[in-house]
Write a protein that holds these residues in place. Structure first.
Motif, PDB file in Angstrom:
ATOM      1  N   GLU A  73      15.823  -5.385 -12.838  1.00  0.00           N
ATOM      2  CA  GLU A  73      15.918  -5.033 -11.430  1.00  0.00           C
ATOM      3  C   GLU A  73      14.745  -4.110 -11.134  1.00  0.00           C
ATOM      4  O   GLU A  73      14.232  -3.444 -12.037  1.00  0.00           O
ATOM      5  CB  GLU A  73      17.255  -4.362 -11.112  1.00  0.00           C
ATOM      6  CG  GLU A  73      17.609  -3.178 -11.995  1.00  0.00           C
ATOM      7  CD  GLU A  73      19.035  -2.687 -11.768  1.00  0.00           C
ATOM      8  OE1 GLU A  73      19.749  -3.255 -10.920  1.00  0.00           O
ATOM      9  OE2 GLU A  73      19.437  -1.725 -12.457  1.00  0.00           O
ATOM     10  N   HIS A  74      14.291  -4.081  -9.882  1.00  0.00           N
ATOM     11  CA  HIS A  74      13.085  -3.328  -9.534  1.00  0.00           C
ATOM     12  C   HIS A  74      13.307  -2.466  -8.297  1.00  0.00           C
ATOM     13  O   HIS A  74      14.075  -2.833  -7.397  1.00  0.00           O
ATOM     14  CB  HIS A  74      11.911  -4.284  -9.263  1.00  0.00           C
ATOM     15  CG  HIS A  74      11.412  -4.985 -10.483  1.00  0.00           C
ATOM     16  ND1 HIS A  74      11.916  -6.201 -10.899  1.00  0.00           N
ATOM     17  CD2 HIS A  74      10.454  -4.637 -11.399  1.00  0.00           C
ATOM     18  CE1 HIS A  74      11.301  -6.580 -12.006  1.00  0.00           C
ATOM     19  NE2 HIS A  74      10.414  -5.657 -12.330  1.00  0.00           N
ATOM     20  N   GLY A  75      12.608  -1.345  -8.289  1.00  0.00           N
ATOM     21  CA  GLY A  75      12.574  -0.485  -7.119  1.00  0.00           C
ATOM     22  C   GLY A  75      11.134  -0.189  -6.759  1.00  0.00           C
ATOM     23  O   GLY A  75      10.302   0.040  -7.650  1.00  0.00           O
ATOM     24  N   LEU A  76      10.816  -0.222  -5.483  1.00  0.00           N
ATOM     25  CA  LEU A  76       9.464   0.087  -5.008  1.00  0.00           C
ATOM     26  C   LEU A  76       9.547   1.286  -4.080  1.00  0.00           C
ATOM     27  O   LEU A  76      10.132   1.199  -2.993  1.00  0.00           O
ATOM     28  CB  LEU A  76       8.846  -1.107  -4.282  1.00  0.00           C
ATOM     29  CG  LEU A  76       7.367  -0.926  -3.918  1.00  0.00           C
ATOM     30  CD1 LEU A  76       6.496  -1.073  -5.159  1.00  0.00           C
ATOM     31  CD2 LEU A  76       6.934  -1.943  -2.851  1.00  0.00           C
ATOM     32  N   LEU A  77       8.979   2.407  -4.514  1.00  0.00           N
ATOM     33  CA  LEU A  77       8.934   3.618  -3.707  1.00  0.00           C
ATOM     34  C   LEU A  77       7.599   3.671  -2.986  1.00  0.00           C
ATOM     35  O   LEU A  77       6.540   3.648  -3.621  1.00  0.00           O
ATOM     36  CB  LEU A  77       9.099   4.852  -4.599  1.00  0.00           C
ATOM     37  CG  LEU A  77       8.985   6.214  -3.912  1.00  0.00           C
ATOM     38  CD1 LEU A  77      10.085   6.407  -2.872  1.00  0.00           C
ATOM     39  CD2 LEU A  77       9.018   7.339  -4.943  1.00  0.00           C
ATOM     40  N   VAL A  78       7.648   3.736  -1.667  1.00  0.00           N
ATOM     41  CA  VAL A  78       6.415   3.754  -0.871  1.00  0.00           C
ATOM     42  C   VAL A  78       5.979   5.194  -0.653  1.00  0.00           C
ATOM     43  O   VAL A  78       6.724   6.008  -0.082  1.00  0.00           O
ATOM     44  CB  VAL A  78       6.620   3.038   0.481  1.00  0.00           C
ATOM     45  CG1 VAL A  78       5.327   3.094   1.306  1.00  0.00           C
ATOM     46  CG2 VAL A  78       7.042   1.597   0.255  1.00  0.00           C
ATOM     47  N   ASP A  79       4.777   5.509  -1.106  1.00  0.00           N
ATOM     48  CA  ASP A  79       4.218   6.838  -0.874  1.00  0.00           C
ATOM     49  C   ASP A  79       3.474   6.879   0.450  1.00  0.00           C
ATOM     50  O   ASP A  79       3.677   7.779   1.262  1.00  0.00           O
ATOM     51  CB  ASP A  79       3.280   7.227  -2.014  1.00  0.00           C
ATOM     52  CG  ASP A  79       2.535   8.519  -1.721  1.00  0.00           C
ATOM     53  OD1 ASP A  79       3.203   9.549  -1.534  1.00  0.00           O
ATOM     54  OD2 ASP A  79       1.288   8.494  -1.649  1.00  0.00           O
ATOM     55  N   SER A  80       2.590   5.916   0.685  1.00  0.00           N
ATOM     56  CA  SER A  80       1.809   5.903   1.926  1.00  0.00           C
ATOM     57  C   SER A  80       1.551   4.464   2.347  1.00  0.00           C
ATOM     58  O   SER A  80       1.488   3.560   1.507  1.00  0.00           O
ATOM     59  CB  SER A  80       0.477   6.646   1.737  1.00  0.00           C
ATOM     60  OG  SER A  80      -0.286   6.064   0.704  1.00  0.00           O
TER      61      SER A  80
END
Length: 339
Positions: A219-226
């Protein structure tokens, strides 16, 4: 980084569904679940505020990733920067990753190291470790993420350890990746993990799309910084964390804006062991947490000491009277629904 909340939430996590599973099952057709952050001040009147996306009621882990704090960019002249005194950890690894600034790390192994942009600092605190984190005088803008990885049962008493690694930039379609744990985009980090994981910084040029080959068991998570990014067609804004269930072999990311986008990709096989998280401890039940807290308050040799930090240790918060309340990840969508 310490969880400096004076009344930290208690989390009991594991396989299965929570009370809202019926409502969530009606939404499994959604390819990506969007998780919003909550603001958490870290200590003192000039507290540095972080944006916390893990754990939360909607989701407590992504793979073995169990904690994600995202902070900055903070003007240190205004915020005071980071000054986190010696504090303990059990049952986890801390992963420090900076976009700007510099942090001095000291721990009970005797390590004195610097966290710098693009460099992985990973500390293992299985049976027990303590450390301090202070932004340096050279830091003007502090910006980064602090992540925790839960240790599986076979390794939850792992010995103290500290590792430093500088990943090379790897080209991906319209951008580049820095793989600090696991494998992605043809690159593999040499840093060993106790469960299957991936962790990488991804930067995409304006309008760029990249399709990444990924492990379908992850499973994957994508954290958006900018920037503004879509993950498998779902738009994500800065500070949001997109969750994608297992079952896909290709993860497609698009920078939908006109400025570069920076993200952190986290992944792993679902972590189905029940764990209890409270303050800076991970255990398997309430008694383990209480025992670790008591050892810290008694200045036990279990955690050792930090040399060279000018200040006091952080005292543990008071444990609540109630026993831990089970809070679990929702039931995972079927692989067909996740594709």
């Amino acid at each position: 980084m310490s969880n400096n909340e004076t009344d930290p939430a208690e989390w009991r996590c594991g396989a299965g569904a929570d009370e809202g599973v019926a409502r969530r099952e009606a939404r499994v057709e959604a390819r990506v679940e969007v998780l919003s952050a909550r603001d958490v001040p870290l200590g003192g009147p000039r507290a540095m505020t972080v944006r916390r996306t893990l754990p939360q009621r909607a989701r407590t882990t992504i793979g073995a990733w169990c904690f994600a704090d995202h902070y900055g960019p903070d003007n240190v002249a205004e915020s005071g920067g980071m000054d986190v005194g010696p504090h303990p950890h059990t049952g986890l690894q801390t992963v420090s990753w900076l976009f700007s600034g510099e942090i001095e790390h000291r721990d009970s192994l005797g390590t004195r190291a610097y966290v710098r942009p693009g460099e992985l600092n990973l500390m293992t605190g299985g049976h027990g470790i303590c450390h301090s984190e202070v932004s340096t005088a050279a830091t003007t803008v502090l910006h980064g993420v602090q992540l925790w990885v839960a240790l599986p049962s076979d390794h939850r008493e792992a010995r103290r350890n500290f590792q430093h690694y500088v990943p090379r930039p790897v080209p991906v379609g319209g951008g580049e990746a820095r793989v600090f744990l696991g494998s992605l985009a043809g690159d593999t980090s040499p840093v060993p993990t106790f469960s299957p994981l991936v962790g990488a910084e991804l930067v995409l040029a304006p309008g760029a799309t990249t399709s990444l080959a990924v492990d379908p068991c992850f499973e994957h998570g994508l954290l958006v910084d900018s920037g503004n990014v879509s993950m498998a067609g779902t738009p994500l804004r800065p500070a949001e964390l997109g969750y994608h269930a297992p079952g896909t072999e290709t993860l497609t990311l698009t920078n939908t804006g006109d400025v570069p986008a920076r993200t952190i990709l986290l992944g792993g096989t679902p972590f189905d062991e029940p764990i209890v998280m409270w303050w800076n401890f991970i255990g398997r039940d309430h008694d383990e947490i209480a025992e670790a807290r008591q050892a810290w308050e008694r200045n036990s040799s279990r955690f050792g000491g930090v040399e060279g930090y000018e200040g006091d240790r952080i005292p543990a918060p008071v444990l609540p009277n109630a026993t831990l309340t089970p809070r679990r990840n929702p039931a995972r969508p079927s692989q067909e629904g996740a594709r």
